[in-house]
Design an enzyme around this catalytic site. Structure first.
Site: not given
Length: 603
Positions: A400, A528, A530
């Site tokens: 990001c 993102h 994750e």
């Protein structure tokens, strides 16, 4: 539908989310369909406007919901896809009741906390508990509800009253209350103290809820005498007092619960269709994860250059994804936090010790991760970290804002646009290589970003490390949370200088992923990854970072096809890339995968 309410006592932050997730894990491994709801008694509509310093990270769901970080625990443990309404806040409840009042739905009655607010809470819980969260689209059978805060907090009172009534609405045979409480052990006496738990349970019972299970959080396992005392004063049987002490890994928590026979308690109390006795190998998956985590010895150091490093929860999903990738690569993660401001020249003049310590950590790390964030503070430090990695061939992963930092650094130092910047940092910059998106609404802060799960399309040409890590797929879907993007006017100039945008959105207008091909591992993504990382399906970009940092990237990429087959038992649908050190490891991995097929946690 069976409902399991998890409340907390004495202090906040004692692990209710992990306990709730672990209970759900056990029940799902027993063959039940499980969903989860998190209740937060703050007036905010959602977590989107929170400072990470105050409340930890903002977790983003597929539908774009900005929610409490505990929903990340639920998704990772249960491997389900939750929705924004699985996070219920006081703000959402009051907003819905006020809207109904304005529409005249209450027929002129005085609108009150009881019954209107409490009824709205109960209705919302029942509605959301029935929403399918797995690919089979079947209704869940058990709903785990975590109530934020601690018992006695004034803001949580309407929720406690709502659940006091709710247990009668759904029937006591369908309602189970778990109370998580702290059992401190003062160093001055060395004795475990049960009084705080007694007081907390007394207050809970005074509000009309009786715990069916008391989970005692402590530094060390609680003694049998303390268990008996809590049982005696809290009106529960000794077997209903469970000890969860500090563990080396959160993967141990479901195992600790199972060892203390909580499955029998849930089955008997809620009349659940669970075999008696349960299979000895029921939690073999979690035992394998815990043992693998605890046996790792070869260390890999990753430096996280961030803006909110004073609170680890600010990067909860990032650290979890790094942990998953470390398991996959067979490495013990040594995570070092660097405050991005400490890398900047200004810190050298004000606090030279901090400055030199920060650069020492950065230079000593085997890989560098620059995660997301907002605002000007620390941005130059992130850009300096990206510059150092590029010049020194250090494995770099930008997420990001880390993606935008890499673009700005390259524009300044390679393309020659000395004043290149983001309009977020400098609205009057001469070379705005990062700009705010047209749909961004500056009039409001909440929910105005580009949010949720969206596709990224890879370029057709070969050679992309990131595409290989994703199994050479033509496109992938990852979750987003940003309001700035790379300025399309600078794309050709950047790419002509060697910065390759290997992934774009489905319109081809927004840049999603970049690589510098001549570097061993320099990758950054706007999304993102994750948020979709799972213990047995780690995020490919994170796996790539750990593999590159530990000198295994080439082997991972060359053996990707075989490793996909091992990770999935022959399927190519998983992105997991487990590390195989030897023939013995290969046999053990195959044996483990065969054993894991009996558990429904990761279908």
């Amino acid at each position: 539908m069976k409902y399991v309410l998890v409340t907390g006592g004495v202090i906040s932050g004692i692990g209710k989310g992990v306990i709730a997730s672990s209970i759900g894990t056990i029940l799902k491994c027993c063959g039940l369909r499980v969903t989860a709801i998190k209740i937060d008694p703050y007036i905010n509509i959602d977590a989107g406007t929170f400072s990470p310093f105050e409340h930890g990270e903002v977790y983003v769901l597929d539908d774009g919901g900005e929610v409490d970080l505990d929903l990340g625990n639920y998704e990772r443990f249960l491997d389900v896809t939750l929705h924004s309404d699985n996070n219920i806040t006081t703000g959402k409840i009051y907003q819905s009741v006020i809207n109904r009042e304005r529409n005249g739905d209450y027929l002129g009655k005085t609108v009150q906390v009881v019954p209107h607010i409490t009824d709205a809470i109960q209705d919302r819980v029942q509605t959301e508990s029935l929403r399918p969260v797995t690919p089979d689209n079947l209704e869940p059978e058990v709903c785990i509800i975590e109530m934020g805060g601690t018992i006695g907090d004034i803001e949580g009172m309407p929720f406690v009253e709502a659940f006091r009534q709710f247990q009668f609405r759904v029937g006591r045979e369908n309602f189970f209350c778990v109370h998580v409480s702290l059992v401190p052990q003062p160093k001055s006496t060395g004795e475990q103290k049960s009084k705080p738990t007694q007081a907390s349970v007394r207050e809970l019972r005074g509000l009309g809820l009786s715990p069916d299970l008391i989970v005692c959080r402590s530094e060390n396992p609680i003694s049998e005498s303390v268990k008996d005392k809590i049982s005696n004063f809290c009106h529960v049987a000794p077997q209903q007092v469970i000890s969860i002490h500090d563990c080396a890994s959160i993967y141990r928590v479901p195992l600790l619960l199972k060892q203390q026979n909580v499955i029998d308690i849930f089955r008997d109390r809620l009349q659940l269709p669970i075999p008696n006795p349960v299979s000895r190998d029921l939690m073999i998956k979690w035992k394998g994860l815990a043992e693998r985590h605890e046996k790792l010895t070869d260390e890999t150091t990753i430096a996280l250059v961030g803006k909110y490093t004073q609170l680890e929860d600010a990067y909860a999903s990032v650290t979890k994804a790094l942990g998953h990738a470390a398991l996959a690569t067979g490495r013990k993660l040594m995570l070092k936090y660097i405050d991005a401001e400490d890398l900047e020249e200004e810190t050298l003049s004000t606090n030279p010790v901090k400055y030199h310590e920060a650069w020492k950590i950065l230079c000593g790390a085997e890989g560098v991760l620059v995660p997301g964030g907002f605002g000007k503070r620390g941005m130059e430090g992130k850009i300096l970290a990206a510059n150092w990695c590029r010049l020194n061939n250090k494995p770099y992963l930008g997420i990001c804002l880390g993606f935008q930092a890499a673009v700005i650094e390259y524009a300044r130092n390679v393309v020659g646009l000395k004043n290149a910047n983001s309009t977020e940092m400098d609205s009057n910059t001469e070379n705005p290589v990062v700009i705010d998106m047209p749909e961004h609404n500056p009039g409001k802060m909440g929910g105005t970003m580009r949010l949720g799960r969206r596709p990224t399309v890879f370029r057709n040409e070969g050679g992309s490390i990131l595409k290989q890590l994703y199994g050479n797929k033509d496109s992938v879907e990852e979750r987003h949370r940003h309001r700035y993007e790379v300025n399309p006017q600078y794309i050709n100039e950047l790419e002509a200088s060697g910065l390759i945008f290997v992934g774009k959105d489905d319109t081809g207008q927004r840049m999603e992923a970049l690589e510098i091909r001549e570097k061993p591992f320099f990758i950054a993504v706007q999304f993102h990854p994750e948020y979709l990382s799972r213990p047995l399906r780690p995020s490919p970009p994170y796996v790539g970072l750990l593999a590159a940092a530990s000198g295994q990237l080439e082997r991972f990429l060359s053996d990707a096809k075989a490793k996909h087959a091992i990770a999935t038992g022959g399927s190519s649908n998983s992105d997991a890339l487990p590390e195989i050190e030897s023939n013995d490891d290969l046999v053990a991995m195959n044996d483990l995968e065969m054993e894991l097929t009996d558990c429904s946690l990761f279908p």
